[in-house]
Design a protein around this motif. Structure first.
Motif, PDB file in Angstrom:
ATOM      1  N   GLN A 191      33.440  29.521  64.225  1.00  0.00           N
ATOM      2  CA  GLN A 191      33.843  29.119  62.587  1.00  0.00           C
ATOM      3  C   GLN A 191      32.970  29.809  61.577  1.00  0.00           C
ATOM      4  OE1 GLN A 191      33.161  24.841  63.444  1.00  0.00           O
ATOM      5  NE2 GLN A 191      35.156  24.240  62.977  1.00  0.00           N
ATOM      6  N   LYS A 192      31.635  29.994  61.988  1.00  0.00           N
ATOM      7  CA  LYS A 192      30.589  30.690  61.059  1.00  0.00           C
ATOM      8  C   LYS A 192      31.119  32.213  60.961  1.00  0.00           C
ATOM      9  CE  LYS A 192      26.660  31.099  58.886  1.00  0.00           C
ATOM     10  NZ  LYS A 192      26.508  32.692  58.704  1.00  0.00           N
ATOM     11  N   ARG A 193      31.646  32.826  61.996  1.00  0.00           N
ATOM     12  CA  ARG A 193      31.863  34.262  61.805  1.00  0.00           C
ATOM     13  C   ARG A 193      32.991  34.144  60.963  1.00  0.00           C
ATOM     14  NH1 ARG A 193      31.034  39.175  61.063  1.00  0.00           N
ATOM     15  NH2 ARG A 193      32.514  40.658  62.308  1.00  0.00           N
ATOM     16  N   ILE A 194      34.199  33.268  61.062  1.00  0.00           N
ATOM     17  CA  ILE A 194      35.377  33.327  60.032  1.00  0.00           C
ATOM     18  C   ILE A 194      35.018  33.146  58.665  1.00  0.00           C
ATOM     19  CG2 ILE A 194      37.463  32.002  59.606  1.00  0.00           C
ATOM     20  CD1 ILE A 194      37.757  31.379  62.496  1.00  0.00           C
ATOM     21  N   GLN A 195      33.898  32.407  58.354  1.00  0.00           N
ATOM     22  CA  GLN A 195      33.401  31.846  56.978  1.00  0.00           C
ATOM     23  C   GLN A 195      32.724  33.227  56.579  1.00  0.00           C
ATOM     24  OE1 GLN A 195      30.677  28.744  56.630  1.00  0.00           O
ATOM     25  NE2 GLN A 195      30.459  28.931  54.633  1.00  0.00           N
ATOM     26  N   ASP A 196      32.063  33.919  57.222  1.00  0.00           N
ATOM     27  CA  ASP A 196      31.350  35.156  56.794  1.00  0.00           C
ATOM     28  C   ASP A 196      32.571  36.386  56.531  1.00  0.00           C
ATOM     29  OD1 ASP A 196      28.961  33.997  57.193  1.00  0.00           O
ATOM     30  OD2 ASP A 196      28.705  34.921  59.474  1.00  0.00           O
ATOM     31  N   LEU A 197      33.636  36.389  57.287  1.00  0.00           N
ATOM     32  CA  LEU A 197      34.516  37.309  57.044  1.00  0.00           C
ATOM     33  C   LEU A 197      35.361  36.935  55.987  1.00  0.00           C
ATOM     34  CD1 LEU A 197      36.074  37.706  60.765  1.00  0.00           C
ATOM     35  CD2 LEU A 197      34.642  39.521  59.441  1.00  0.00           C
ATOM     36  N   GLU A 198      35.507  35.584  55.584  1.00  0.00           N
ATOM     37  CA  GLU A 198      36.391  35.186  54.500  1.00  0.00           C
ATOM     38  C   GLU A 198      35.393  35.567  53.343  1.00  0.00           C
ATOM     39  OE1 GLU A 198      37.056  31.250  55.049  1.00  0.00           O
ATOM     40  OE2 GLU A 198      38.675  31.265  56.010  1.00  0.00           O
ATOM     41  N   THR A 199      34.152  35.394  53.132  1.00  0.00           N
ATOM     42  CA  THR A 199      33.282  35.917  52.402  1.00  0.00           C
ATOM     43  C   THR A 199      33.385  37.296  51.885  1.00  0.00           C
ATOM     44  OG1 THR A 199      31.831  33.787  52.518  1.00  0.00           O
ATOM     45  CG2 THR A 199      30.971  35.829  51.296  1.00  0.00           C
ATOM     46  N   GLU A 200      33.137  38.022  53.078  1.00  0.00           N
ATOM     47  CA  GLU A 200      33.326  39.598  52.805  1.00  0.00           C
ATOM     48  C   GLU A 200      34.664  40.048  52.314  1.00  0.00           C
ATOM     49  OE1 GLU A 200      33.292  43.542  55.990  1.00  0.00           O
ATOM     50  OE2 GLU A 200      32.692  41.356  56.476  1.00  0.00           O
ATOM     51  N   ASN A 201      35.843  39.264  52.701  1.00  0.00           N
ATOM     52  CA  ASN A 201      37.038  39.561  52.166  1.00  0.00           C
ATOM     53  C   ASN A 201      37.279  39.526  50.764  1.00  0.00           C
ATOM     54  OD1 ASN A 201      39.953  40.508  52.616  1.00  0.00           O
ATOM     55  ND2 ASN A 201      40.377  38.251  52.470  1.00  0.00           N
ATOM     56  N   THR A 202      36.577  38.100  50.359  1.00  0.00           N
ATOM     57  CA  THR A 202      36.538  37.897  49.007  1.00  0.00           C
ATOM     58  C   THR A 202      36.048  38.993  47.978  1.00  0.00           C
ATOM     59  OG1 THR A 202      36.621  35.793  49.259  1.00  0.00           O
ATOM     60  CG2 THR A 202      36.115  36.201  47.226  1.00  0.00           C
ATOM     61  N   GLU A 203      35.025  39.426  48.629  1.00  0.00           N
ATOM     62  CA  GLU A 203      34.172  40.618  47.888  1.00  0.00           C
ATOM     63  C   GLU A 203      34.736  41.831  47.736  1.00  0.00           C
ATOM     64  OE1 GLU A 203      30.437  40.642  50.113  1.00  0.00           O
ATOM     65  OE2 GLU A 203      29.746  39.039  49.183  1.00  0.00           O
ATOM     66  N   LEU A 204      35.492  42.236  48.823  1.00  0.00           N
ATOM     67  CA  LEU A 204      36.254  43.340  48.631  1.00  0.00           C
ATOM     68  C   LEU A 204      37.461  43.070  48.027  1.00  0.00           C
ATOM     69  CD1 LEU A 204      36.571  43.966  52.729  1.00  0.00           C
ATOM     70  CD2 LEU A 204      35.240  45.416  50.872  1.00  0.00           C
ATOM     71  N   LYS A 205      38.130  42.075  47.547  1.00  0.00           N
ATOM     72  CA  LYS A 205      39.211  41.829  46.884  1.00  0.00           C
ATOM     73  C   LYS A 205      38.949  41.925  45.404  1.00  0.00           C
ATOM     74  CE  LYS A 205      42.258  38.792  49.319  1.00  0.00           C
ATOM     75  NZ  LYS A 205      42.677  37.453  49.486  1.00  0.00           N
ATOM     76  N   ASN A 206      37.712  41.511  44.953  1.00  0.00           N
ATOM     77  CA  ASN A 206      36.951  41.714  43.804  1.00  0.00           C
ATOM     78  C   ASN A 206      36.563  43.112  43.249  1.00  0.00           C
ATOM     79  OD1 ASN A 206      37.213  38.735  43.408  1.00  0.00           O
ATOM     80  ND2 ASN A 206      35.035  38.265  44.283  1.00  0.00           N
ATOM     81  N   ARG A 207      36.052  43.763  44.425  1.00  0.00           N
ATOM     82  CA  ARG A 207      35.911  45.158  44.252  1.00  0.00           C
ATOM     83  C   ARG A 207      36.982  46.124  43.682  1.00  0.00           C
ATOM     84  NH1 ARG A 207      32.723  49.122  48.459  1.00  0.00           N
ATOM     85  NH2 ARG A 207      32.369  51.049  46.877  1.00  0.00           N
TER      86      ARG A 207
END
Length: 304
Positions: free
Chosen positions: A170-186
């Motif tokens: 669950q923690k890993r999924i949360q980290d990946l979702e955060t990283e995915n959001t940052e990439l979308k913003n970029r």
């Protein structure tokens, strides 16, 4: 033999599993007392404790004090030490906290066990004098420990490690979702910069035809409420609208919520119960060692 239980010589259990699971086995003994020890296991550890408490017993005996009698109630829920007449519980030693149990092979009355105190977390050695049934009591504690460990596994204790792994996922999924959001913003920032560059380089007065925005790879970005509804199909008709996702929790035909392994771990047990399960797991992993040894290395006394 179960990894949580060890004894140098195999012995036949003294009681039926039902007797220890549904009831308890009572024993009468004299309680020499308890003393703190530094280690959870070891023959030398309990030997020193027995010597210390035997010496204290002789001092009290010389002063006219009697050794208190107690009743032991042994079951899969622990070893209770009670006052025989009032049945008041003096000590309640849970089995997953008991790490070492031994009886004296030269004095059939003396037995002892080491238990980790629930409040101070110190290891205490309890010493008893029974009527020549020390080995039977030791084996009964060992059998109760074995049954309690099996019951712990059957009742969900084996899922403790799985729950920890789920929490990690669950923690890993949360980290990946955060990283995915940052990439979308970029990517969005790069698209905006590209549009600004295109507008600044286009001839004055010309208006570029309005078309769906594309990303840096010249692809129309996907959106769950996408603009596809405004794009006609080849035959000129509008495609059917994409149904919106309902926020209601779907249930099966029996009215139950669908199983989600990534949501069951944290909600099953409150933190205090989960910590208790973790403690029990660690205690059972340490295991209980039963030994038959010699405590009376000097003729300090021959009778109680």
């Amino acid at each position: 033999m179960n990894r949580a239980f060890s004894r140098k010589k195999d012995k036949t259990w003294m009681h039926t599993p039902e007797a220890l699971s549904k009831h308890y086995i009572p024993y009468n003994a004299k309680f020499l007392g308890s003393t703190e020890v530094e280690q959870p296991k070891g023959t030398e550890v309990v030997r020193d404790a027995v010597r210390k408490l035997k010496f204290a017993r002789h001092i009290k005996k010389s002063e006219g004090q009697k050794i208190p009698k107690v009743e032991l109630q042994i079951s899969i829920y622990g070893v209770k030490i009670l006052e025989p007449k009032t049945k008041e519980v003096q000590h309640n030693c849970q089995l997953h906290r008991i790490s070492f149990c031994a009886d004296d092979k030269t004095d059939k009355r003396i037995f002892t066990f080491i238990c980790k105190d629930s409040e101070s977390n110190k290891h205490l050695c309890y010493v008893f004098d029974s009527e020549k049934c020390a080995e039977e009591i030791t084996l009964t504690i060992g059998q109760a420990f074995n049954l309690a460990y099996r019951k712990f596994l059957e009742s969900g204790g084996k899922d403790v490690e799985t729950r920890k792994q789920i929490a990690g996922l669950q923690k890993r999924i949360q980290d990946l979702e955060t990283e995915n959001t940052e990439l979308k913003n970029r990517v969005q920032d790069l698209e905006n910069q590209l549009r600004i560059t295109q507008v600044s380089t286009s001839p004055a007065g010309s208006v570029p035809p309005k078309s769906p925005s594309t990303d840096i790879f010249d692809m129309i970005p996907f959106s769950p409420v996408s603009h596809q509804s405004s794009i006609p199909t080849p035959n000129g008709t509008q495609p059917p609208p994409i149904p919106s996702r309902s926020t209601e929790i779907k249930r099966d035909l029996f009215g139950a919520e669908p199983f989600d392994p990534f949501n069951c771990g944290a909600g099953d047990f409150p933190p205090d119960i989960q910590s208790k399960l973790d403690e029990m797991q660690e205690g059972f992993k340490m295991g209980l060692t039963l030994e038959g040894t010699v405590f009376c290395l000097d003729p300090l006394d021959s009778r109680c």
